[in-house]
Scaffold this active site. Structure first.
Site, mmCIF file in Angstrom:
data_model
loop_
_atom_site.group_PDB
_atom_site.id
_atom_site.type_symbol
_atom_site.label_atom_id
_atom_site.label_comp_id
_atom_site.label_asym_id
_atom_site.label_seq_id
_atom_site.Cartn_x
_atom_site.Cartn_y
_atom_site.Cartn_z
ATOM 1 N N SER A 64 92.229 -8.254 -8.453
ATOM 2 C CA SER A 64 91.599 -8.438 -7.150
ATOM 3 C C SER A 64 91.758 -9.876 -6.699
ATOM 4 C CB SER A 64 90.106 -8.085 -7.220
ATOM 5 O OG SER A 64 89.446 -8.496 -6.030
ATOM 6 N N HIS A 80 70.417 9.285 3.534
ATOM 7 C CA HIS A 80 69.947 10.118 2.414
ATOM 8 C C HIS A 80 69.844 11.594 2.800
ATOM 9 C CE1 HIS A 80 69.002 6.940 -0.568
ATOM 10 N NE2 HIS A 80 68.939 6.199 0.512
ATOM 11 N N ASP A 135 80.091 8.477 2.630
ATOM 12 C CA ASP A 135 80.887 7.255 2.684
ATOM 13 C C ASP A 135 82.377 7.557 2.614
ATOM 14 O OD1 ASP A 135 78.436 6.042 2.732
ATOM 15 O OD2 ASP A 135 78.513 5.296 0.685
ATOM 16 N N ALA A 188 76.618 -5.059 0.699
ATOM 17 C CA ALA A 188 76.015 -5.149 2.026
ATOM 18 C C ALA A 188 75.656 -3.788 2.606
ATOM 19 C CB ALA A 188 76.962 -5.880 2.985
ATOM 20 N N TYR A 194 67.746 4.737 -6.085
ATOM 21 C CA TYR A 194 68.496 5.801 -5.410
ATOM 22 C C TYR A 194 68.299 7.123 -6.146
ATOM 23 C CZ TYR A 194 72.510 7.867 -2.905
ATOM 24 O OH TYR A 194 73.318 8.653 -2.116
#
Length: 384
Positions: free
Chosen positions: A69, A36, A174, A125, A226
């Site tokens: 997918s 964060h 990320d 995860a 978040y």
């Protein structure tokens, strides 16, 4: 051709009756430390992992986008030519749809295409499965359209997709790890200017493994927890009169305590101290190697548990049980509210730590965790 490439190419032929124009991949990531801090223009230290999303893509002349997918049960999702809208996408397809939207917003003419996704990054995860998808699709479309965007531009494009299309107020960590990672290294990223230093992180050379403990408590960055943490950080920066919490020094915290409510102060304290822990970890890796970073991992988890309040019972159990069984340092990793913890474990103690964590989860009535090791891997690229 590797088994992973064969699998996605074979699926493409089965679903779309023909060959793909190519196969691209982008890895998930583990954040070694720096949670964060990214959207506070601070420092992070993730690494790309050896689990990845792979996409086989073929351009279509009619403007239609078809998405499939190998892990899904919903079949093919089809998006009509023209404007991409959030409500047209469902499930995982929101991520490639968001990338198309963000690229077109930049003025890039993205054609129709067929895509098959095959990924071994665990969902929910905290290992950035969604960003792996986005970065793989963005890398493919960047090449297929001849857009020529460099890695920092692709980072901002995928962040735009996340923030404005998917609706998740994430930073740039990320995507940066997935797009700019390198085997054997962690990515030391300054989130203010996107400058990157690749810092050697050779856990096996130090006799260690990086154990991921997936609590299997699913989380989502699009949820309110978040967003509320980010809002508290922005409020703290406003109260302190700085552009971002990156600009607050450790010595400023006493003054900060007197200017804001306790909850906002603790959110601020986490970010300010976490930035310093990233810097300390990088210096330790440069000078002493992976063993020396263990205390910073422990301190980071305590800060996320107590000040930022993004841990949960399963994450705390993972950290405490792994440390008691021989891990030299451990922390939750990712956005929080579930997901995974990581533990640096002497290789000879790995089996004992795995058993201890599994036993602790069983004793507390938690769902059995998924445990596996990861290593730093190369970032997004074309495979075939």
């Amino acid at each position: 051709m590797s088994g992973a490439i064969e699998r996605v190419v074979g699926a493409f032929k089965d679903v779309f009756d023909g060959g793909a124009d190519g196969v691209w991949t982008a890895p998930g990531r583990v954040n070694l430390i720096g949670e964060h801090t990214d959207y506070n223009e601070g420092f992070v230290l993730p690494f790309a992992i050896d689990l990845a999303a792979r996409v086989a893509v073929r351009v279509r002349p009619d403007g239609v986008i078809r998405l499939f997918s190998t892990a899904g049960s919903e079949g093919v999702t089809e998006l009509s030519p023209g404007e991409i809208r959030r409500e047209d996408a469902r499930g995982w397809s929101v991520y490639p749809a968001g990338v198309v939207w963000a690229l077109r917003e930049r003025g890039i003419a993205v054609p129709g295409f067929d895509v098959v996704l095959d990924s071994d990054v665990p969902l929910g995860a905290g290992l950035s499965s969604s960003h792996a998808i986005e970065c793989a699709v963005a890398t493919a479309l960047n090449e297929l359209t001849g857009a020529g965007l460099d890695a920092p531009e692709l980072v901002l494009t995928t962040q735009r997709a996340e923030n404005a299309f998917v609706g998740a107020p994430t930073g740039i960590m990320d995507q940066s790890a997935s797009l700019r990672g390198k085997a054997g290294h962690a990515v030391f990223l300054d989130c203010r200017d996107q400058s990157v230093e690749l810092v050697p992180f050779d856990a096996p050379g130090a006799g260690l493994v990086t154990l991921v403990i997936d609590t299997r408590v699913a989380h989502s960055h699009a949820d309110g927890g978040y967003a509320s943490r980010r809002a508290a950080c922005e409020l703290g920066a406003e109260v302190l009169g700085v552009k971002a919490l990156r600009d607050v020094a450790l010595g400023d915290l006493d003054e900060a305590r007197a200017l804001m409510d306790d909850t906002t102060f603790r959110r601020v304290r986490h970010v300010v101290t976490e930035d310093q822990r990233v810097l300390d970890t990088v210096e330790a890796l440069r000078t002493a190697g992976p063993t020396a970073i263990a205390p910073y991992l422990d301190a980071s988890h305590a800060s996320m548990r107590d000040d930022f309040e993004i841990s949960c019972d399963e994450l705390d159990t993972a950290v405490e049980a792994s440390r008691a069984a021989g891990a030299i340092g451990a922390r939750m990793t990712g956005g929080g509210f579930g997901g995974s913890a990581i533990a640096l474990v002497p290789a000879e103690d790995e089996a004992r730590v795995r058993d201890a964590v599994s036993a602790a989860f069983l004793e507390r009535g938690f769902r059995a965790p998924r445990l596996f090791t990861v290593s730093p891997a190369d970032g997004a690229r074309r495979l075939a």
